[in-house]
Scaffold this motif. Structure first.
Motif, PDB file in Angstrom:
ATOM      1  N   ASP A 103       1.198  46.247  50.920  1.00 15.08           N
ATOM      2  CA  ASP A 103       2.334  46.468  51.809  1.00 15.08           C
ATOM      3  C   ASP A 103       2.651  45.183  52.553  1.00 15.08           C
ATOM      4  O   ASP A 103       1.777  44.539  53.104  1.00 15.08           O
ATOM      5  N   LEU A 104       3.956  44.813  52.546  1.00 16.56           N
ATOM      6  CA  LEU A 104       4.382  43.618  53.267  1.00 16.56           C
ATOM      7  C   LEU A 104       4.185  43.767  54.758  1.00 16.56           C
ATOM      8  O   LEU A 104       3.835  42.824  55.443  1.00 16.56           O
ATOM      9  N   LEU A 238       4.752  36.745  49.726  1.00 15.82           N
ATOM     10  CA  LEU A 238       3.430  36.118  49.645  1.00 15.82           C
ATOM     11  C   LEU A 238       3.004  35.534  50.983  1.00 15.82           C
ATOM     12  O   LEU A 238       1.904  35.814  51.479  1.00 15.82           O
ATOM     13  N   TYR A 239       3.854  34.723  51.584  1.00 17.70           N
ATOM     14  CA  TYR A 239       3.464  34.058  52.824  1.00 17.70           C
ATOM     15  C   TYR A 239       3.340  35.035  53.989  1.00 17.70           C
ATOM     16  O   TYR A 239       2.414  34.942  54.789  1.00 17.70           O
ATOM     17  N   GLN A 240       4.249  35.979  54.095  1.00 19.70           N
ATOM     18  CA  GLN A 240       4.174  36.907  55.218  1.00 19.70           C
ATOM     19  C   GLN A 240       3.004  37.866  55.076  1.00 19.70           C
ATOM     20  O   GLN A 240       2.430  38.297  56.081  1.00 19.70           O
ATOM     21  N   GLU A 252      -5.504  37.121  45.546  1.00 18.29           N
ATOM     22  CA  GLU A 252      -5.127  38.292  44.767  1.00 18.29           C
ATOM     23  C   GLU A 252      -3.615  38.495  44.757  1.00 18.29           C
ATOM     24  O   GLU A 252      -3.022  38.777  43.714  1.00 18.29           O
ATOM     25  N   LEU A 253      -2.996  38.337  45.926  1.00 19.36           N
ATOM     26  CA  LEU A 253      -1.562  38.558  45.986  1.00 19.36           C
ATOM     27  C   LEU A 253      -0.799  37.467  45.255  1.00 19.36           C
ATOM     28  O   LEU A 253       0.218  37.738  44.614  1.00 19.36           O
ATOM     29  N   GLU A 254      -1.283  36.221  45.306  1.00 23.14           N
ATOM     30  CA  GLU A 254      -0.665  35.151  44.513  1.00 23.14           C
ATOM     31  C   GLU A 254      -0.611  35.551  43.038  1.00 23.14           C
ATOM     32  O   GLU A 254       0.425  35.424  42.378  1.00 23.14           O
ATOM     33  N   THR A 255      -1.738  36.034  42.532  1.00 26.63           N
ATOM     34  CA  THR A 255      -1.818  36.414  41.117  1.00 26.63           C
ATOM     35  C   THR A 255      -0.883  37.568  40.799  1.00 26.63           C
ATOM     36  O   THR A 255      -0.164  37.548  39.788  1.00 26.63           O
TER      37      THR A 255
END
Length: 289
Positions: A103-104, A238-240, A252-255
């Motif tokens: 979740d963002l 990704l950054y937030q 993990e989120l980058e991938t």
């Protein structure tokens, strides 16, 4: 109250519009926003319906939690069945089919006052705030919800809530900590002192101090719309999502986001432009599916 509702409604509407590529927030007139209209809140009338509305009723509406729609990335893992015949039983692994949600948002709900500043972070396109004149209190917190802030040299900024015996409660506890050191945040909040655009840039409150912030914002937006909408949306998420997360969560989120982008139409279109092949972008991916 009408302005609070209108800003939140616009932000929610834009978050659903996949044709939007960039958003510029600016004030109409000589200032970006001078902060909360105290007289309007204190008035016994509702500014939208001309009906009686006691000040505390308005305050309660501002602080009432609102449902928020989050941008999510779903990952389904299917590890298959693990059959154990040693004891005569078929054993199915507990997480054989597991759906994991990223979740963002750091919170599922916020109140109306928080939403007008925080909802801009939920929109998967760049949001640029153009700051001029006064940018005080709630106006500053609204600007902090943008991704980029361009300010005029003579712009005046202040975390002004201390003047009214209050704290900055329109998501500044999230947005301010991403931009300045804690001691700087405390110094600005405790005193409510006013800084100009140049000092705001040195402190990290604004991205850049410019002669013409609107012209700079338009140039920047023109650059962004030439990029893949999926890459821009993915980068913002990704950054937030990871700025204050653990290293493991970041990697993990980058991938996961990169897997969504690789070999997608917009990723291939972006690559083709490097070879002078102009392939149009499609609408950005829905990161909520």
């Amino acid at each position: 109250m009408k302005m609070f509702r209108a800003i939140a409604d616009v932000a929610r509407s834009l978050s659903k519009d996949e044709s939007v590529r960039a958003i510029i927030l600016s004030g109409k007139g000589k200032s970006f926003c001078a902060g909360l209209d105290v007289a309007s809140i204190a008035s016994p009338f509702d500014d939208e319906e001309s009906s009686l509305a006691l000040p505390m009723t308005k305050v309660k509406e501002l602080l009432k939690k609102q449902p928020r729609t989050s941008f999510k990335i779903y990952e389904t893992k299917d590890h298959g069945n693990n059959h154990d015949h040693g004891n005569g039983h078929d054993h199915v692994e507990e997480d054989a089919s597991k759906e994991r949600m990223l979740d963002l948002n750091v919170s599922a709900v916020g109140n109306l006052a928080q939403d007008i500043a925080y909802l801009w972070r939920d929109i998967p396109v760049p949001v640029i705030a153009v700051l001029n004149g006064m940018c005080y209190g709630g106006g500053l917190q609204l600007a902090l919800g943008a991704d980029i802030r361009y300010a005029a040299h003579d712009c005046k900024l202040s975390v002004m809530e201390a003047k009214w015996g209050l704290i900055p409660d329109m998501s500044a506890s999230i947005t301010l900590r991403e931009l300045v050191r804690m001691d700087v945040a405390k110094e600005l909040t405790f005193t409510g002192r006013i800084v100009d655009g140049a000092e705001a840039e040195r402190l990290g409150l604004v991205t850049r101090c410019c002669e013409d912030p609107m012209e700079e914002a338009m140039k920047w937006a023109d650059m962004v719309v030439k990029r893949s909408p999926d890459a821009i949306a993915g980068a913002k998420i990704l950054y937030q999502r990871t700025w204050v997360s653990s290293e493991q969560e970041c990697l993990e989120l980058e991938t996961e986001i990169q897997q969504r982008l690789i070999m997608s139409w917009n990723q291939m279109a972006a690559s083709a432009k490097n070879f002078s092949v102009n392939v149009p972008y499609k609408k950005r991916q829905d990161f909520d599916d």
